[in-house]
Design an enzyme around this catalytic site. Structure first.
Site, PDB file in Angstrom:
ATOM      1  N   CYS A   1      35.949  75.038  13.942  1.00 14.12           N
ATOM      2  CA  CYS A   1      35.819  76.383  14.482  1.00 14.12           C
ATOM      3  C   CYS A   1      34.340  76.640  14.676  1.00 14.12           C
ATOM      4  O   CYS A   1      33.510  75.738  14.560  1.00 14.12           O
ATOM      5  CB  CYS A   1      36.442  77.411  13.535  1.00 14.12           C
TER       6      CYS A   1
ATOM      7  N   ASP B   1      36.182  59.563  30.315  1.00 15.39           N
ATOM      8  CA  ASP B   1      36.482  60.601  29.321  1.00 15.39           C
ATOM      9  C   ASP B   1      35.639  60.331  28.083  1.00 15.39           C
ATOM     10  O   ASP B   1      35.226  59.198  27.818  1.00 15.39           O
ATOM     11  CB  ASP B   1      37.967  60.624  28.967  1.00 15.39           C
ATOM     12  N   ASP B   2      35.400  61.408  27.331  1.00 20.07           N
ATOM     13  CA  ASP B   2      34.546  61.280  26.141  1.00 20.07           C
ATOM     14  C   ASP B   2      35.254  60.569  24.997  1.00 20.07           C
ATOM     15  O   ASP B   2      34.644  59.832  24.229  1.00 20.07           O
ATOM     16  CB  ASP B   2      34.046  62.655  25.694  1.00 20.07           C
TER      17      ASP B   2
ATOM     18  N   CYS C   1      41.289  62.628  11.059  1.00 20.73           N
ATOM     19  CA  CYS C   1      40.104  63.363  10.611  1.00 20.73           C
ATOM     20  C   CYS C   1      40.524  64.339   9.512  1.00 20.73           C
ATOM     21  O   CYS C   1      41.457  65.119   9.700  1.00 20.73           O
ATOM     22  CB  CYS C   1      39.466  64.139  11.758  1.00 20.73           C
TER      23      CYS C   1
ATOM     24  N   THR D   1      33.669  68.053  29.128  1.00 19.58           N
ATOM     25  CA  THR D   1      32.782  67.405  28.169  1.00 19.58           C
ATOM     26  C   THR D   1      32.445  65.964  28.524  1.00 19.58           C
ATOM     27  O   THR D   1      31.509  65.405  27.962  1.00 19.58           O
ATOM     28  CB  THR D   1      33.386  67.467  26.758  1.00 19.58           C
TER      29      THR D   1
ATOM     30  N   CYS E   1      29.158  60.361  10.764  1.00 19.48           N
ATOM     31  CA  CYS E   1      30.475  60.047  10.212  1.00 19.48           C
ATOM     32  C   CYS E   1      31.317  59.371  11.292  1.00 19.48           C
ATOM     33  O   CYS E   1      31.586  59.964  12.338  1.00 19.48           O
ATOM     34  CB  CYS E   1      31.179  61.309   9.720  1.00 19.48           C
TER      35      CYS E   1
ATOM     36  N   CYS F   1      36.967  58.488  11.803  1.00 17.67           N
ATOM     37  CA  CYS F   1      38.147  58.411  12.659  1.00 17.67           C
ATOM     38  C   CYS F   1      38.182  57.132  13.483  1.00 17.67           C
ATOM     39  O   CYS F   1      39.212  56.761  14.043  1.00 17.67           O
ATOM     40  CB  CYS F   1      38.261  59.643  13.557  1.00 17.67           C
TER      41      CYS F   1
ATOM     42  N   CYS G   1      29.405  64.569  12.047  1.00 22.28           N
ATOM     43  CA  CYS G   1      30.604  64.116  12.769  1.00 22.28           C
ATOM     44  C   CYS G   1      30.246  63.549  14.136  1.00 22.28           C
ATOM     45  O   CYS G   1      29.614  64.220  14.957  1.00 22.28           O
ATOM     46  CB  CYS G   1      31.560  65.295  12.930  1.00 22.28           C
TER      47      CYS G   1
END
Length: 422
Positions: free
Chosen positions: A2, A311-312, A348, A252, A396, A399, A205
């Site tokens: 968030c 794509d990211d 995650c 993005t 990090c 994932c 992250c």
């Protein structure tokens, strides 16, 4: 995941409303506020001239979808506080077994420990017990508390001016914002206090760089847009297929596409456009993830052409599968999908809403199997080696690797978080 913000000083109420708008890319399921009125903590949109206020924009990784559950108001004995945080706390039931979600557990345990131990030791005690990530802002009767997660997994920044201090998840929401170091707590009020809460090695992250953060923000002192361009250039270095144009999944992946195209000497075309009012589909509740309603393909750009689609990241595969179908329907002869991050094969537990392996299209599958599922002619990811070389050792990669900063047992964490009501 968030966005959180806070302000202390003249015009704090107006300031947090503006911060919330600039953080809306981090969550748009709901927005919540808290403010100080005559020494009392209140929930609700603040008056513009209040001295202290918080804002939270919601992207749910625990608790129900589609509502604003933060800031969380708690009163313990004579202490009342409101807390908003960014991240996920896996063991939130161990913080407070009466809580229904992690934000509530954090607020209750923070109020209790601050009352019983004092502010400094109370905050330290709470963070000693957290498994997960939690950067927070809290409103107290005597000021604003800001804490950056000990590993720095979730970002937090601040700025000072003649009116006071402002705090936000990202620098884009601030003027001349600077990033708060991991494991640092600051209390702003009639005086400023700063202390450490057991800082750990930095592990920002990776998906903040790749997808989540605003391209105009700085993370680790680096402009996010520049990092994404570098990922795109590195992705293009190993290209063996021929293509006519480069397009991307908005928005993005745009900077990665620019870097990719420049390296190959190709043109970037806005062949895939997005309804600007649809928001970010990845962070919407499952029932609202409808790519066929959010995306449109411009036939003139890609008809009878070989297309590189950038794509990211590739997480569930839902959006890109729909976009590939739309590109082919519009006349693309080939769609070569290129991903500016390695395969995401692990959940995650630090603030993104994919907390089960079974959600992930790449879990248990090789690249060819994923390619077949999404319908691309070819599929290639950036290599982990190049990815690490660009992002560095202070990130990090859980994932991508299944190795977590807290040494989390994946089976346990999936069970803990599956018990959350969504």
């Amino acid at each position: 995941m968030c966005g959180i913000g806070a302000a202390w000083g003249k015009g704090a109420g107006a300031a947090v409303v503006k911060i919330g708008l600039w953080l809306s890319h981090r969550g748009h399921e709901g927005v919540g506020y808290a403010y100080l009125e005559n020494g009392a903590v209140k929930l609700g949109k603040p008056p513009e001239d209040t001295q202290a206020a918080l804002v939270h924009v919601r992207y749910s990784t625990s608790g129900p979808y589609g509502v604003s559950l933060q800031p969380v108001y708690v009163k313990y004995r004579d202490l009342e506080i409101a807390v908003a945080f960014n991240g996920t706390i896996v063991n939130f039931r161990q913080l407070d077994n009466t809580a229904s979600f992690d934000g509530e557990a954090l607020a209750k345990s923070l109020a209790r420990e601050m009352w019983e131990r004092g502010v400094v030791e109370g905050v330290q005690e709470v963070y000693k017990r957290i498994v997960g990530a939690a950067s927070l802002v809290a409103l107290t009767p005597w000021g604003i508390l800001a804490v950056r997660d000990p590993h720095g997994i979730r970002p937090l920044a601040l700025s000072h001016d003649i009116d006071g201090v402002k705090i936000a998840s990202e620098t884009v929401a601030l003027e001349n914002g600077i990033e708060l170091a991991p494991g640092i707590a600051i209390m702003y009020g009639d005086r400023i206090s700063t202390w450490k809460i057991d800082p750990k090695p930095m592990r920002l992250c990776a998906l903040e760089y790749v997808y989540f953060a605003h391209p105009a923000s700085k993370l680790g002192g680096r402009l996010v847009a520049d990092v994404r361009k570098a990922l795109g250039r590195a992705l293009a270095e190993d290209e063996t297929e021929e293509g006519d144009v480069v397009t991307y999944v908005p928005e993005t992946a745009r900077h990665a596409a620019l870097g990719f195209a420049k390296r190959l000497g190709l043109e970037v075309v806005d062949a895939v456009v997005k309804n600007r009012f649809s928001g970010r589909l990845f962070i919407r509740p499952p029932s609202e993830r409808k790519p066929e309603e959010a995306f449109y393909v411009v036939r003139d750009f890609i008809e009878k052409k070989r297309v590189f689609l950038i794509d990211d990241s590739l997480i569930r595969g839902t959006n890109i599968k729909a976009i590939i179908w739309m590109l082919k329907k519009a006349g693309a002869t080939k769609v070569h999908v290129r991903i500016a991050s390695p395969p995401i094969r692990w959940p995650c537990f630090y603030g993104m809403d994919f907390q089960k392996r079974t959600e992930l299209v790449a879990w248990g599958r090789d690249v060819e199997e994923v390619r077949e599922i999404i319908g691309a002619d070819t599929l290639r990811y950036i290599s982990m080696e190049k990815f690490r070389a660009i992002l560095g050792d202070v990130v990090c990669y859980s994932c991508f690797t299944g190795v977590y900063p807290h040494g989390i047992d994946i089976d346990w964490a999936e069970r803990e978080l599956s018990r959350n009501f969504k």
